[in-house]
Design an enzyme around this catalytic site. Structure first.
Site, PDB file in Angstrom:
ATOM      1  N   LYS A 165       6.797  -3.655 -26.851  1.00 50.24           N
ATOM      2  CA  LYS A 165       6.601  -2.898 -28.102  1.00 50.24           C
ATOM      3  C   LYS A 165       7.938  -2.406 -28.657  1.00 50.24           C
ATOM      4  O   LYS A 165       8.202  -2.517 -29.843  1.00 50.24           O
ATOM      5  CB  LYS A 165       5.691  -1.669 -27.874  1.00 50.24           C
ATOM      6  CG  LYS A 165       4.325  -1.995 -27.318  1.00 50.24           C
ATOM      7  CD  LYS A 165       3.472  -0.737 -27.196  1.00 50.24           C
ATOM      8  CE  LYS A 165       4.030   0.331 -26.295  1.00 50.24           C
ATOM      9  NZ  LYS A 165       4.046   0.000 -24.843  1.00 50.24           N
TER      10      LYS A 165
ATOM     11  N   ARG B 190      -1.023   7.727 -27.947  1.00 52.29           N
ATOM     12  CA  ARG B 190      -1.347   7.198 -26.611  1.00 52.29           C
ATOM     13  C   ARG B 190      -2.717   7.693 -26.170  1.00 52.29           C
ATOM     14  O   ARG B 190      -3.238   7.230 -25.168  1.00 52.29           O
ATOM     15  CB  ARG B 190      -0.345   7.729 -25.587  1.00 52.29           C
ATOM     16  CG  ARG B 190       0.966   6.970 -25.452  1.00 52.29           C
ATOM     17  CD  ARG B 190       0.995   6.032 -24.326  1.00 52.29           C
ATOM     18  NE  ARG B 190       2.105   5.894 -23.433  1.00 52.29           N
ATOM     19  CZ  ARG B 190       3.375   5.617 -23.653  1.00 52.29           C
ATOM     20  NH1 ARG B 190       3.847   5.560 -24.835  1.00 52.29           N
ATOM     21  NH2 ARG B 190       4.199   5.407 -22.667  1.00 52.29           N
TER      22      ARG B 190
ATOM     23  N   ARG C 135      13.446  -4.415 -14.737  1.00 55.74           N
ATOM     24  CA  ARG C 135      14.115  -3.925 -15.945  1.00 55.74           C
ATOM     25  C   ARG C 135      15.297  -3.013 -15.606  1.00 55.74           C
ATOM     26  O   ARG C 135      15.202  -2.170 -14.717  1.00 55.74           O
ATOM     27  CB  ARG C 135      13.101  -3.149 -16.794  1.00 55.74           C
ATOM     28  CG  ARG C 135      13.665  -2.651 -18.090  1.00 55.74           C
ATOM     29  CD  ARG C 135      12.594  -2.359 -19.071  1.00 55.74           C
ATOM     30  NE  ARG C 135      11.963  -1.066 -18.818  1.00 55.74           N
ATOM     31  CZ  ARG C 135      11.099  -0.515 -19.667  1.00 55.74           C
ATOM     32  NH1 ARG C 135      10.732  -1.161 -20.757  1.00 55.74           N
ATOM     33  NH2 ARG C 135      10.559   0.645 -19.401  1.00 55.74           N
TER      34      ARG C 135
ATOM     35  N   ARG D  80      15.056   2.969 -14.661  1.00 55.84           N
ATOM     36  CA  ARG D  80      14.363   4.212 -15.010  1.00 55.84           C
ATOM     37  C   ARG D  80      13.508   4.682 -13.838  1.00 55.84           C
ATOM     38  O   ARG D  80      12.896   3.872 -13.147  1.00 55.84           O
ATOM     39  CB  ARG D  80      13.449   3.967 -16.219  1.00 55.84           C
ATOM     40  CG  ARG D  80      14.144   4.121 -17.546  1.00 55.84           C
ATOM     41  CD  ARG D  80      13.345   3.614 -18.704  1.00 55.84           C
ATOM     42  NE  ARG D  80      11.937   4.045 -18.760  1.00 55.84           N
ATOM     43  CZ  ARG D  80      11.116   3.744 -19.756  1.00 55.84           C
ATOM     44  NH1 ARG D  80      11.550   3.041 -20.793  1.00 55.84           N
ATOM     45  NH2 ARG D  80       9.870   4.136 -19.751  1.00 55.84           N
TER      46      ARG D  80
ATOM     47  N   ARG E 156       1.367   4.152 -14.557  1.00 56.49           N
ATOM     48  CA  ARG E 156       1.424   3.976 -16.018  1.00 56.49           C
ATOM     49  C   ARG E 156       0.390   2.950 -16.476  1.00 56.49           C
ATOM     50  O   ARG E 156      -0.210   3.091 -17.536  1.00 56.49           O
ATOM     51  CB  ARG E 156       2.841   3.550 -16.436  1.00 56.49           C
ATOM     52  CG  ARG E 156       3.837   4.705 -16.336  1.00 56.49           C
ATOM     53  CD  ARG E 156       5.256   4.220 -16.265  1.00 56.49           C
ATOM     54  NE  ARG E 156       5.774   3.762 -17.533  1.00 56.49           N
ATOM     55  CZ  ARG E 156       6.819   2.939 -17.669  1.00 56.49           C
ATOM     56  NH1 ARG E 156       7.439   2.476 -16.606  1.00 56.49           N
ATOM     57  NH2 ARG E 156       7.239   2.594 -18.857  1.00 56.49           N
TER      58      ARG E 156
END
Ligand code: AMP
Length: 207
Positions: free
Chosen positions: A13, A85, A122, A155, A166
């Site tokens: 996104k 969200r 990532r 992260r 998540r």
């Protein structure tokens, strides 16, 4: 242009929103980025949000809604990435902008195993925010940003347990949100390459 991007973490996104924002000169509003800046600045909001974010949970609605409301007041055109969200957030947005103001809602779809693969590898540059992936988009020198030489980091919420959390959080909130937007939602197959996804998404700007 007032667009909303829904979808699980790692669906691209943010990547797509950045490209659309650059091409059509509209603001990219990422609540994740805004919250991370607050955490880095050690503001009151940042301190309140940090523990929720690290564990992969959601920051309470009232905090996020107040933060976004402030931002949207100054903008005529925007891409909302990571907001709303939850259903209360979607309702708050509707109250703020009015019926029919949001012209597109995209739902990026990606299987769980692919989310895990993408987020697990990532890495992000601490200085300029450029993103890499240890397998798919590796930097030329391990641990260093190709663009600015900054340090690459993982992260906290990209650790395996937080990613799973998540995904679970997303699943429990996504259904009601998709129902809320109903027929307006455009479903996007996010497992394709960023260029293919972008070609589809940008076609809606002309349509
Ligand atoms: P993201 O960069 O969009 O994956 O967001 C990172 C984290 O910020 C999420 O896991 C949440 O903890 C928090 N966050 C971002 N957007 C929201 C939101 N709209 N509501 C609640 N928490 C959010």
């Amino acid at each position: 242009m007032k667009w909303v991007f829904l979808g699980p973490p790692g669906a691209g996104k943010g990547t797509q929103a950045k490209r659309v924002a650059a091409e059509f000169d509209v603001a990219h509003v990422s609540t994740g980025d805004l919250l991370r800046s607050e955490v880095a600045a050690k503001s009151e909001l940042g301190k309140a949000a940090e523990s929720f974010m690290t564990g992969g949970g959601l920051v309470p609605d009232d905090l996020v809604i107040a933060m976004v409301a402030q931002k949207l007041d100054d903008l005529n055109a925007y891409l909302l990435d990571g907001f709303p969200r939850t259903l209360p957030q979607a309702q708050a947005l509707l109250e703020r902008v009015g019926d029919g103001a949001i012209d597109r809602v995209f739902s990026f779809e990606l299987p769980d195993d692919e989310v895990l693969r993408r987020l697990g590898g990532r890495r992000t540059c601490r200085d300029c925010g450029t993103m890499y992936h240890v397998d798919f988009v590796p930097p030329q020198v391990e641990g260093k940003c190709d663009r600015c030489g900054g340090e690459l980091f993982r992260r906290d919420d990209d650790e395996a347990d937080a990613i799973r959390r998540r995904i679970d959080v997303f699943k429990s909130e996504a259904g009601p949100l998709i129902d809320f937007y109903g027929a307006d939602v455009v479903t996007v197959d996010a497992s394709r390459s960023p260029d293919e996804v972008f070609a589809e998404v940008r076609s809606y700007a002309q349509g």
